[in-house]
Scaffold this motif. Structure first.
Motif, PDB file in Angstrom:
ATOM      1  N   ASP A 216       0.821  -1.210   0.000  1.00  0.00           N
ATOM      2  CA  ASP A 216       0.000   0.000   0.000  1.00  0.00           C
ATOM      3  C   ASP A 216       0.853   1.258   0.000  1.00  0.00           C
ATOM      4  O   ASP A 216       0.550   2.223  -0.692  1.00  0.00           O
ATOM      5  CB  ASP A 216      -0.917  -0.002   1.226  1.00  0.00           C
ATOM      6  CG  ASP A 216      -1.938  -1.113   1.147  1.00  0.00           C
ATOM      7  OD1 ASP A 216      -2.157  -1.614   0.031  1.00  0.00           O
ATOM      8  OD2 ASP A 216      -2.494  -1.484   2.182  1.00  0.00           O
TER       9      ASP A 216
ATOM     10  N   GLU B 208      -7.170  -1.749  -8.291  1.00  0.00           N
ATOM     11  CA  GLU B 208      -7.165  -3.111  -8.847  1.00  0.00           C
ATOM     12  C   GLU B 208      -5.790  -3.749  -8.721  1.00  0.00           C
ATOM     13  O   GLU B 208      -5.649  -4.921  -8.344  1.00  0.00           O
ATOM     14  CB  GLU B 208      -7.570  -3.064 -10.324  1.00  0.00           C
ATOM     15  CG  GLU B 208      -9.070  -3.021 -10.543  1.00  0.00           C
ATOM     16  CD  GLU B 208      -9.410  -2.873 -12.024  1.00  0.00           C
ATOM     17  OE1 GLU B 208      -8.559  -3.223 -12.871  1.00  0.00           O
ATOM     18  OE2 GLU B 208     -10.506  -2.390 -12.331  1.00  0.00           O
TER      19      GLU B 208
ATOM     20  N   GLU C 127      -5.107  -4.685  -5.194  1.00  0.00           N
ATOM     21  CA  GLU C 127      -5.868  -5.875  -4.805  1.00  0.00           C
ATOM     22  C   GLU C 127      -5.212  -7.137  -5.358  1.00  0.00           C
ATOM     23  O   GLU C 127      -5.111  -8.152  -4.663  1.00  0.00           O
ATOM     24  CB  GLU C 127      -7.306  -5.714  -5.315  1.00  0.00           C
ATOM     25  CG  GLU C 127      -8.305  -6.686  -4.706  1.00  0.00           C
ATOM     26  CD  GLU C 127      -8.423  -7.951  -5.520  1.00  0.00           C
ATOM     27  OE1 GLU C 127      -8.202  -7.884  -6.751  1.00  0.00           O
ATOM     28  OE2 GLU C 127      -8.703  -9.013  -4.926  1.00  0.00           O
TER      29      GLU C 127
ATOM     30  N   ARG D 224      -2.050  -7.796  -3.454  1.00  0.00           N
ATOM     31  CA  ARG D 224      -2.397  -8.294  -2.125  1.00  0.00           C
ATOM     32  C   ARG D 224      -2.785  -9.771  -2.196  1.00  0.00           C
ATOM     33  O   ARG D 224      -2.421 -10.562  -1.326  1.00  0.00           O
ATOM     34  CB  ARG D 224      -3.548  -7.468  -1.564  1.00  0.00           C
ATOM     35  CG  ARG D 224      -3.593  -7.426  -0.076  1.00  0.00           C
ATOM     36  CD  ARG D 224      -4.574  -6.396   0.431  1.00  0.00           C
ATOM     37  NE  ARG D 224      -4.057  -5.050   0.311  1.00  0.00           N
ATOM     38  CZ  ARG D 224      -4.680  -4.066  -0.322  1.00  0.00           C
ATOM     39  NH1 ARG D 224      -5.836  -4.270  -0.888  1.00  0.00           N
ATOM     40  NH2 ARG D 224      -4.146  -2.871  -0.374  1.00  0.00           N
TER      41      ARG D 224
ATOM     42  N   HIS E 186      -7.950 -16.453  -9.125  1.00  0.00           N
ATOM     43  CA  HIS E 186      -8.135 -15.061  -9.553  1.00  0.00           C
ATOM     44  C   HIS E 186      -8.199 -15.026 -11.076  1.00  0.00           C
ATOM     45  O   HIS E 186      -7.215 -15.357 -11.742  1.00  0.00           O
ATOM     46  CB  HIS E 186      -6.978 -14.197  -9.050  1.00  0.00           C
ATOM     47  CG  HIS E 186      -7.327 -12.746  -8.983  1.00  0.00           C
ATOM     48  ND1 HIS E 186      -7.543 -11.985 -10.107  1.00  0.00           N
ATOM     49  CD2 HIS E 186      -7.519 -11.922  -7.930  1.00  0.00           C
ATOM     50  CE1 HIS E 186      -7.831 -10.755  -9.742  1.00  0.00           C
ATOM     51  NE2 HIS E 186      -7.834 -10.684  -8.426  1.00  0.00           N
TER      52      HIS E 186
END
Lengths: 191, 222
Positions: free
Chosen positions: B110, B125, B128, B131, B190
């Motif tokens: 972050d 995006e 994410e 992460r 994903h």
């Protein structure tokens, strides 16, 4: 013979193809093999996106930096000089010698006091016993009621200065006081 | 204030020369070694402990040990494997401090993404996705995670990793292979990553296998 091998033996190389930077020749051989082996084709095809995803995910972390100065390392190492001070160990040596001598003294005192009772002559009786003996065995109690109550206070057990009477006996609902005070107050009537 | 730092940070001498110079009492040489490997050790400590202040302490402790071991050090080419090995041991021996909530690797992302350009939705995006990937790395066992971190975060090759973790190159290959297979299984969930599920899932008919239509492109330099 590989007893526990699951799948093709080239599959490890296929997964590591992205990570290990295979040479051109090795890569051609692996791809030729993958055209006939579905396991290796699958590994080769999916190993590359995993590699890309990992490189992308770690990319921002590779930019992480710290601002620690080398001075902190010097602080952690402590002061160091090229030539050590030869007088530096002396205070430590003296303190150590002091500790040892105190320890020896305490040890000798403890050992000496533990040996003492065997060499000392046995004492006949404790002072407490002698006082009780004087009160109740050798002295005759008066028959009068008031004097009987006063008797423990009026009769002095032992006048010798060596015997200390630490026993305080109750008399008349309160503890007795110094016999000298009682003698001084004989003129007064009891309450 | 940069009078002393710049010559040490930009020293072009090899690790071998710097170690020998530091052994003779040259503090500039030791500082040069410090600036050369400080950030890498910090990142490694951060990846293992997930605590930035603990990672800084690991940097300090690692170089303090290196200073104590200067007389014994004989680096053939690079001091990096030795330093990383000490840092890994210190990181794993360090107990988590009481009252400190350890952040995951992805929390560090972050901060890095704060300066990233692009539309906010695109940046979100990406964050994410990263992460998700780093969460999968966190889920690996310590041995496998260490190999992945050393390779993808610190950029060590398999031979250097073998020196750091003190095991044969074949073992490192095996661990990395296992880690990549596990990661593939995790990351296939994903859809944006474009990774197919593993073959047992294929056999159930969840997703049809893609035929190889074109040869996989040769590896280019990064």
């Amino acid at each position: 013979m590989k007893l526990f091998a699951h799948g093709c033996e080239h599959r490890q190389a296929a997964y590591l193809a992205g990570a290990d930077r295979l040479g051109a020749r090795e890569r051609i051989v692996l791809e030729a093999h993958a055209s006939t082996c579905p396991d290796c084709a699958d590994a080769l095809r999916n190993g590359r996106p995993v590699d890309i995803a990992l490189r992308g995910a770690f990319a921002p972390l590779r930019e992480r930096r710290t601002m620690i100065a080398p001075g902190r390392v010097r602080l952690a190492i402590g002061p160091s000089s090229g030539t050590p001070n030869r007088w530096l160990p002396w205070p430590r040596l003296f303190s150590r010698l002091t500790e040892v001598s105190v320890m020896l003294a305490v040890t000798m005192f403890a050992v000496g006091s533990s040996l003492e009772p065997s060499t000392r002559p046995a004492e006949p009786l404790s002072p407490t016993y002698s006082v009780v003996q004087e009160y109740f065995l050798h002295a005759r109690a008066p028959l009068d009621e008031i004097d009987f109550l006063r008797w423990p206070k009026l009769v002095k057990a032992d006048d010798s200065p060596t015997v200390s009477d630490s026993t305080r006996l109750p008399s008349g609902g309160r503890f007795d006081s110094d016999p000298v005070d009682v003698v001084r107050a004989t003129g007064t009537s009891p309450r | 204030m940069k009078t002393q730092r710049e010559p040490a940070a930009g020293d072009s001498r090899t690790d071998h020369d710097l170690v020998y110079a530091a052994r003779d009492g040259d503090t500039i040489a030791f500082d040069a070694l410090f600036y050369r490997y400080r950030d890498g050790i910090f990142r490694l400590g951060l990846a293992i402990t997930k605590d930035p202040s603990a990672a800084e302490e690991i940097v300090v402790d690692t170089f303090a040990r290196a200073h104590r071991a200067l007389a014994r050090l004989e680096p053939d080419s690079s001091l990096r494997p030795w330093l990383y090995r000490v840092a890994v041991n210190l990181s794993y021996n360090r107990r988590p401090r009481k009252g400190v909530v350890l952040s995951s690797l992805d929390d560090a992302v972050d901060e890095a993404l704060a300066n990233e350009e692009g539309s906010p939705s695109r940046v979100a995006e990406k964050a994410e996705l990263r992460r998700f990937v780093l969460g999968a790395v966190d889920a690996l066992g310590p041995k496998h995670r260490l190999v992945v971190v050393l390779h993808y975060l610190n950029g060590l090759n398999l031979t250097e990793i073998a020196e750091v973790v003190d095991c044969p190159v074949g073992t490192v290959k095996s661990r990395l292979h296992y880690a990549l297979r596990r990661l593939r299984t995790h990351l296939a969930a994903h859809p944006e990553l474009g990774i197919e599920p593993t073959r047992p899932l294929l056999a159930t008919g969840l997703r049809a296998p893609k035929p190889i239509t074109a040869p996989v492109p040769l590896e280019g330099g990064e």
